[in-house]
Design an enzyme around this catalytic site. Structure first.
Site, mmCIF file in Angstrom:
data_model
loop_
_atom_site.group_PDB
_atom_site.id
_atom_site.type_symbol
_atom_site.label_atom_id
_atom_site.label_comp_id
_atom_site.label_asym_id
_atom_site.label_seq_id
_atom_site.Cartn_x
_atom_site.Cartn_y
_atom_site.Cartn_z
ATOM 1 N N GLU A 148 -25.724 24.169 30.977
ATOM 2 C CA GLU A 148 -24.600 25.084 31.502
ATOM 3 C C GLU A 148 -23.736 25.450 30.127
ATOM 4 O O GLU A 148 -23.483 26.630 30.033
ATOM 5 C CB GLU A 148 -23.268 24.421 32.359
ATOM 6 C CG GLU A 148 -24.150 23.879 33.693
ATOM 7 C CD GLU A 148 -24.384 25.117 34.394
ATOM 8 O OE1 GLU A 148 -23.979 26.378 34.307
ATOM 9 O OE2 GLU A 148 -25.122 25.118 35.656
ATOM 10 N N ASN A 173 -23.682 29.271 28.631
ATOM 11 C CA ASN A 173 -22.136 30.110 28.399
ATOM 12 C C ASN A 173 -22.242 30.747 27.109
ATOM 13 O O ASN A 173 -21.590 31.614 26.962
ATOM 14 C CB ASN A 173 -21.152 29.171 28.796
ATOM 15 C CG ASN A 173 -21.185 28.967 30.168
ATOM 16 O OD1 ASN A 173 -21.357 29.822 31.167
ATOM 17 N ND2 ASN A 173 -20.087 28.201 30.646
ATOM 18 N N ARG A 187 -23.896 35.717 38.297
ATOM 19 C CA ARG A 187 -23.202 34.310 37.685
ATOM 20 C C ARG A 187 -22.383 33.631 39.061
ATOM 21 O O ARG A 187 -21.836 34.494 39.764
ATOM 22 C CB ARG A 187 -22.306 34.425 36.523
ATOM 23 C CG ARG A 187 -22.976 35.037 35.260
ATOM 24 C CD ARG A 187 -24.318 34.544 35.090
ATOM 25 N NE ARG A 187 -24.322 33.129 34.613
ATOM 26 C CZ ARG A 187 -25.229 32.272 34.681
ATOM 27 N NH1 ARG A 187 -26.401 32.727 35.076
ATOM 28 N NH2 ARG A 187 -25.177 31.021 34.613
HETATM 29 N N1 LIG Z 1 -18.776 30.185 25.376
HETATM 30 C C1 LIG Z 1 -18.061 30.693 25.954
HETATM 31 N N2 LIG Z 1 -17.320 31.935 25.436
HETATM 32 C C2 LIG Z 1 -16.821 32.950 25.925
HETATM 33 N N3 LIG Z 1 -16.368 32.769 27.275
HETATM 34 C C3 LIG Z 1 -17.055 31.783 28.069
HETATM 35 C C4 LIG Z 1 -17.580 30.661 27.380
HETATM 36 N N4 LIG Z 1 -18.184 29.772 28.418
HETATM 37 C C5 LIG Z 1 -17.415 30.222 29.270
HETATM 38 N N5 LIG Z 1 -16.594 31.262 29.454
HETATM 39 C C6 LIG Z 1 -15.831 32.030 30.217
HETATM 40 O O1 LIG Z 1 -15.628 31.155 31.389
HETATM 41 C C7 LIG Z 1 -16.222 31.766 32.760
HETATM 42 C C8 LIG Z 1 -16.592 30.674 33.661
HETATM 43 O O2 LIG Z 1 -17.640 29.934 33.281
HETATM 44 P P1 LIG Z 1 -18.666 29.387 34.026
HETATM 45 O O3 LIG Z 1 -18.030 28.374 34.910
HETATM 46 O O4 LIG Z 1 -19.824 28.803 33.509
HETATM 47 O O5 LIG Z 1 -19.109 30.343 34.993
HETATM 48 P P2 LIG Z 1 -20.296 31.476 34.739
HETATM 49 O O6 LIG Z 1 -21.064 31.249 33.592
HETATM 50 O O7 LIG Z 1 -21.125 31.581 36.246
HETATM 51 O O8 LIG Z 1 -19.480 32.808 34.721
HETATM 52 C C9 LIG Z 1 -17.116 32.857 32.371
HETATM 53 O O9 LIG Z 1 -17.484 33.758 33.338
HETATM 54 C C10 LIG Z 1 -16.612 33.339 30.918
HETATM 55 O O10 LIG Z 1 -15.674 34.192 31.104
HETATM 56 MG MG LIG Z 2 -21.782 29.442 33.063
#
Ligand SMILES: Nc1ncnc2c1ncn2[C@@H]1O[C@H](COP(=O)(O)OP(=O)(O)O)[C@@H](O)[C@H]1O
Ligand SMILES: [Mg+2]
Lengths: 112, 143
Positions: free
Chosen positions: B48, B52, B106
């Site tokens: 995960e 991300n 997502r």
């Molecule tokens: N490493 C990262 N850099 C920038 N934004 C991030 C990062 N990790 C997460 N995010 C932000 O947090 C949100 C939620 O992440 P997550 O719970 O993994 O859901 P998803 O990946 O399905 O969108 C993402 O949609 C993004 O906007």
């Molecule tokens: Mg994610």
């Protein structure tokens, strides 16, 4: 990653071999949608017996296919979830909208 | 007596490396003889966080992702770092079902998966500079 399809009584049965993550989900999505378009089916049944790993990308894939099936008045069924997949499934709340079965026969007879 | 061991891997933000990263961490942690469930929890959480970094941090462009794992007795500490776009509102990002990229299908469940499968998850992020996710899990299989 490999996908085997079959069609039984209006159900597209999909067996995926491998792992479902962000990388593989793009191919899976593309292949599934192409097959679903081609076939005159309502429901999609996922055989999860050969999937040892799935992360939240897989939740997105299943939700997307749920929408596609719904457009045809169909549903999604899954069976043979391995423990890791089952835990991701439960925590995502997918089990509330997607029916889980113990076998293909059970899925086919319940999803009429 | 205290046992300690550390590993670090760096790779470019290709989606192929999501599997590499989770397998590398799992292989390193396996020296502690964890249960199958503990290993699959760790693999899922790493997958995960790395995903991300690839999708959100670098927005599918190229950048370096650093992963480190430290074992201290039965405690596993993992960090996943990117120097990508960063997160404006961490609290909102961590909410179940929140995603900034619904068009990519997502689910918004990545952080929830990390929080469920690990004991602690800390997120540090500076918009425009990048993100570090720190996760900890205590292996109860070893006492
Ligand atoms: N490493 C990262 N850099 C920038 N934004 C991030 C990062 N990790 C997460 N995010 C932000 O947090 C949100 C939620 O992440 P997550 O719970 O993994 O859901 P998803 O990946 O399905 O969108 C993402 O949609 C993004 O906007
Ligand atoms: Mg994610």
């Amino acid at each position: 990653m490999d996908i085997i399809y079959s069609v039984k009584r209006g159900n597209l049965i999909v067996k995926i071999y491998g792992e479902i993550d962000h990388h593989t989900s793009e191919t899976i999505r593309e292949k599934l949608d192409k097959e679903f378009k081609k076939q005159n089916v309502k429901n999609i049944i996922f055989d999860f017996s050969e999937i040892q790993f799935m992360d939240s990308s897989g939740i997105g894939v299943i939700m997307g296919r749920y929408k596609n099936a719904k457009e045809r008045g169909g549903k999604i069924g899954v069976f043979n979830l391995q423990p890791q997949v089952e835990r991701v499934f439960k925590l995502s709340g997918l089990h509330k909208i997607i029916n889980q079965y113990n076998s293909l026969d059970e899925a086919i007879s319940s999803l009429q | 007596m205290q046992y300690q061991n550390t590993m670090k891997v760096s790779f470019i933000s290709k989606s192929q490396n999501e599997a590499f990263a989770r397998v590398a961490v799992a292989a390193f942690v396996s020296q502690l003889d964890p249960t199958v469930e503990e290993i699959s929890d760790i693999k899922t959480a790493v997958s995960e966080a790395v995903t991300n970094a690839v999708i959100h941090g670098y927005e599918n462009g190229e950048g370096i992702i650093n992963v480190s794992c430290t074992l201290t007795n039965n405690i596993v500490d993992i960090t996943i770092e990117d120097k990508g776009v960063g997160i404006e509102d961490i609290k909102k990002a961590r909410e179940p079902l929140y995603t900034s990229k619904p068009e990519l299908e997502r689910s918004g469940m990545g952080f929830t998966v990390m929080e469920t499968f690990m004991d602690e998850v800390e997120v540090e992020s500076i918009p425009g500079k990048g993100t570090i996710v720190r996760m900890r899990k205590k292996l109860n299989s070893l006492k």
